[in-house]
Design a protein around this motif. Sequence first.
Motif, PDB file in Angstrom:
ATOM      1  N   HIS A  55       0.978  -1.091  -0.014  1.00 23.09           N
ATOM      2  CA  HIS A  55       0.027  -0.169   0.125  1.00 23.09           C
ATOM      3  C   HIS A  55       0.888   1.269   0.101  1.00 23.09           C
ATOM      4  O   HIS A  55       0.727   2.132  -0.627  1.00 23.09           O
ATOM      5  N   ARG A  56       1.720   1.084   0.915  1.00 24.59           N
ATOM      6  CA  ARG A  56       2.952   2.409   0.914  1.00 24.59           C
ATOM      7  C   ARG A  56       3.536   2.725  -0.343  1.00 24.59           C
ATOM      8  O   ARG A  56       3.650   3.727  -0.890  1.00 24.59           O
ATOM      9  N   LEU A  57       3.990   1.485  -0.854  1.00 26.04           N
ATOM     10  CA  LEU A  57       4.488   1.669  -2.297  1.00 26.04           C
ATOM     11  C   LEU A  57       3.781   2.144  -3.456  1.00 26.04           C
ATOM     12  O   LEU A  57       4.069   2.956  -4.257  1.00 26.04           O
ATOM     13  N   LEU A  58       2.447   1.744  -3.598  1.00 28.15           N
ATOM     14  CA  LEU A  58       1.484   2.162  -4.519  1.00 28.15           C
ATOM     15  C   LEU A  58       1.466   3.961  -4.228  1.00 28.15           C
ATOM     16  O   LEU A  58       1.339   4.631  -5.089  1.00 28.15           O
ATOM     17  N   VAL A  59       1.345   4.452  -2.924  1.00 26.07           N
ATOM     18  CA  VAL A  59       1.131   5.688  -2.760  1.00 26.07           C
ATOM     19  C   VAL A  59       2.540   6.537  -3.352  1.00 26.07           C
ATOM     20  O   VAL A  59       2.247   7.553  -3.771  1.00 26.07           O
ATOM     21  N   HIS A  60       3.429   5.747  -2.794  1.00 27.52           N
ATOM     22  CA  HIS A  60       4.794   6.379  -3.382  1.00 27.52           C
ATOM     23  C   HIS A  60       4.616   6.568  -4.781  1.00 27.52           C
ATOM     24  O   HIS A  60       5.221   7.807  -5.376  1.00 27.52           O
ATOM     25  N   ILE A  61       4.365   5.614  -5.365  1.00 27.47           N
ATOM     26  CA  ILE A  61       4.344   5.624  -7.083  1.00 27.47           C
ATOM     27  C   ILE A  61       3.438   6.767  -7.436  1.00 27.47           C
ATOM     28  O   ILE A  61       3.690   7.415  -8.309  1.00 27.47           O
ATOM     29  N   ALA A  62       2.287   6.891  -6.699  1.00 28.96           N
ATOM     30  CA  ALA A  62       1.328   7.882  -6.805  1.00 28.96           C
ATOM     31  C   ALA A  62       2.077   9.349  -6.749  1.00 28.96           C
ATOM     32  O   ALA A  62       1.876  10.381  -7.660  1.00 28.96           O
ATOM     33  N   LEU A  63       2.773   9.454  -5.774  1.00 28.66           N
ATOM     34  CA  LEU A  63       3.623  10.808  -5.347  1.00 28.66           C
ATOM     35  C   LEU A  63       4.470  11.175  -6.486  1.00 28.66           C
ATOM     36  O   LEU A  63       4.648  12.169  -7.068  1.00 28.66           O
ATOM     37  N   GLN A  64       5.096   9.933  -7.061  1.00 31.90           N
ATOM     38  CA  GLN A  64       6.081  10.344  -8.147  1.00 31.90           C
ATOM     39  C   GLN A  64       5.286  10.939  -9.479  1.00 31.90           C
ATOM     40  O   GLN A  64       6.069  11.805 -10.238  1.00 31.90           O
ATOM     41  N   ILE A  65       4.257  10.260  -9.824  1.00 31.43           N
ATOM     42  CA  ILE A  65       3.311  10.970 -10.841  1.00 31.43           C
ATOM     43  C   ILE A  65       2.939  12.324 -10.469  1.00 31.43           C
ATOM     44  O   ILE A  65       3.011  13.136 -11.371  1.00 31.43           O
ATOM     45  N   ASP A  66       2.613  12.560  -9.162  1.00 32.73           N
ATOM     46  CA  ASP A  66       1.915  13.978  -8.847  1.00 32.73           C
ATOM     47  C   ASP A  66       3.050  14.981  -8.843  1.00 32.73           C
ATOM     48  O   ASP A  66       2.758  16.141  -9.108  1.00 32.73           O
ATOM     49  N   ALA A  67       4.223  14.699  -9.093  1.00 29.91           N
ATOM     50  CA  ALA A  67       5.275  15.508  -8.896  1.00 29.91           C
ATOM     51  C   ALA A  67       5.193  16.480 -10.215  1.00 29.91           C
ATOM     52  O   ALA A  67       5.574  17.615 -10.084  1.00 29.91           O
ATOM     53  N   VAL A  68       4.762  15.557 -11.221  1.00 28.80           N
ATOM     54  CA  VAL A  68       4.809  16.406 -12.603  1.00 28.80           C
ATOM     55  C   VAL A  68       3.830  17.386 -12.693  1.00 28.80           C
ATOM     56  O   VAL A  68       4.592  18.677 -12.918  1.00 28.80           O
ATOM     57  N   PRO A  69       2.616  17.398 -12.316  1.00 27.48           N
ATOM     58  CA  PRO A  69       1.807  18.545 -12.313  1.00 27.48           C
ATOM     59  C   PRO A  69       2.056  19.584 -11.198  1.00 27.48           C
ATOM     60  O   PRO A  69       1.890  20.794 -11.339  1.00 27.48           O
ATOM     61  N   ARG A  70       2.562  19.014 -10.053  1.00 22.39           N
ATOM     62  CA  ARG A  70       3.139  19.851  -8.933  1.00 22.39           C
ATOM     63  C   ARG A  70       4.117  21.045  -9.394  1.00 22.39           C
ATOM     64  O   ARG A  70       3.889  22.088  -8.969  1.00 22.39           O
ATOM     65  N   TYR A  71       5.254  20.539 -10.054  1.00 20.37           N
ATOM     66  CA  TYR A  71       6.107  21.520 -10.394  1.00 20.37           C
ATOM     67  C   TYR A  71       5.701  22.529 -11.527  1.00 20.37           C
ATOM     68  O   TYR A  71       6.105  23.726 -11.642  1.00 20.37           O
ATOM     69  N   LEU A  72       4.910  21.866 -12.486  1.00 21.09           N
ATOM     70  CA  LEU A  72       4.262  22.481 -13.509  1.00 21.09           C
ATOM     71  C   LEU A  72       3.496  23.723 -13.114  1.00 21.09           C
ATOM     72  O   LEU A  72       3.309  24.767 -13.576  1.00 21.09           O
ATOM     73  N   ALA A  73       2.732  23.436 -11.877  1.00 21.37           N
ATOM     74  CA  ALA A  73       2.055  24.628 -11.242  1.00 21.37           C
ATOM     75  C   ALA A  73       2.702  25.642 -10.518  1.00 21.37           C
ATOM     76  O   ALA A  73       2.116  26.786 -10.114  1.00 21.37           O
ATOM     77  N   GLY A  74       3.757  25.349 -10.421  1.00 24.55           N
ATOM     78  CA  GLY A  74       4.705  26.268  -9.408  1.00 24.55           C
ATOM     79  C   GLY A  74       5.359  27.224 -10.506  1.00 24.55           C
ATOM     80  O   GLY A  74       5.249  27.168 -11.686  1.00 24.55           O
ATOM     81  N   PRO A  75       6.162  28.223  -9.540  1.00 24.52           N
ATOM     82  CA  PRO A  75       7.044  29.198 -10.332  1.00 24.52           C
ATOM     83  C   PRO A  75       8.160  28.564 -11.036  1.00 24.52           C
ATOM     84  O   PRO A  75       8.736  27.485 -11.029  1.00 24.52           O
ATOM     85  N   GLU A  76       8.467  29.174 -12.525  1.00 32.14           N
ATOM     86  CA  GLU A  76       9.643  28.667 -13.141  1.00 32.14           C
ATOM     87  C   GLU A  76      11.100  29.479 -12.290  1.00 32.14           C
ATOM     88  O   GLU A  76      10.881  30.199 -11.531  1.00 32.14           O
ATOM     89  N   SER A  77      11.982  28.348 -12.292  1.00 29.67           N
ATOM     90  CA  SER A  77      13.347  28.822 -11.414  1.00 29.67           C
ATOM     91  C   SER A  77      14.036  29.895 -12.413  1.00 29.67           C
ATOM     92  O   SER A  77      14.121  30.009 -13.556  1.00 29.67           O
ATOM     93  N   LYS A  78      14.311  30.693 -11.451  1.00 32.27           N
ATOM     94  CA  LYS A  78      15.297  32.003 -12.019  1.00 32.27           C
ATOM     95  C   LYS A  78      16.384  31.787 -11.265  1.00 32.27           C
ATOM     96  O   LYS A  78      17.425  32.983 -11.542  1.00 32.27           O
TER      97      LYS A  78
END
Length: 275
Positions: A55-78
Amino acid sequence: MPPAKRTKAAQKRSYDPARVRQALIGQVEAVANAAHELTDEQCARPSGLPGWDVHRLLVHIALQIDAVPRYLAGPESKAPAPEVDLTSWAMSTAVAAAELDRETREEADRAASGGAGGAARIDEAVAQLEPVLESAVRGDLLIPHGAGPMRMLDFTVTRLVELVVHSDDLARATGSPVTLDRQALAATVRVLTDTLAVKAPGASVEVRVPPFAVVQCVEGPRHTRGTPPNVVETDPLTWIRLATGRITWERARTAHAVSASGERADLSGLLPLLG
């Protein structure tokens, strides 16, 4: 099969955005489908990773997928700092391991208390990913990754590595097969072989992982023609397991899953590469 590419540590490998996007779709779909086939008993099994059940492994996999939209929603690095490339990312993962473990445990407990299984958590992550797939492979976008500024395309390649590694973890823990997208598998092998070439620069040992990669590494005499005196060869899954510490060098050699010839062909002191 196409011939494996020979890569020197000084060369930076490029990744085609369209292929990366397709590989991400393929591996996300594969792991999501596999998650939905698991029983409650399988989800309660040890994952093979310290302190994590499936169960924890599956949630960790979800977090790895989540990271893409999370970074895209944030500011661009300067930030003016040097960019983090794929090999730098790989060698920095051990530093972030404790924080990732904490985040995974908290999210898994939160999902369980709300009655959501790991498959449902992956579905949520996929729903967030789908609208941003085109942006996920932008090579011109610099994101503020924890290790430093990183190209979005490179970060998405890291998601392929995470998904392939953990899809294999899932398959071994549950006894149920998880398809590995060929392009995602190839990218994972190449990131990890390139990391070895950067960690141990040189040209005295040739590491072959057909059909995806060939690199030279380790200081020492360089061969100029014919078969090099020090050669390591293995299959893609064994290489990934070696590079991520899922199997030891000694165990792989004993199982004849890796061949090594020459006095410098012992890589045990260089592995694992990914924390």
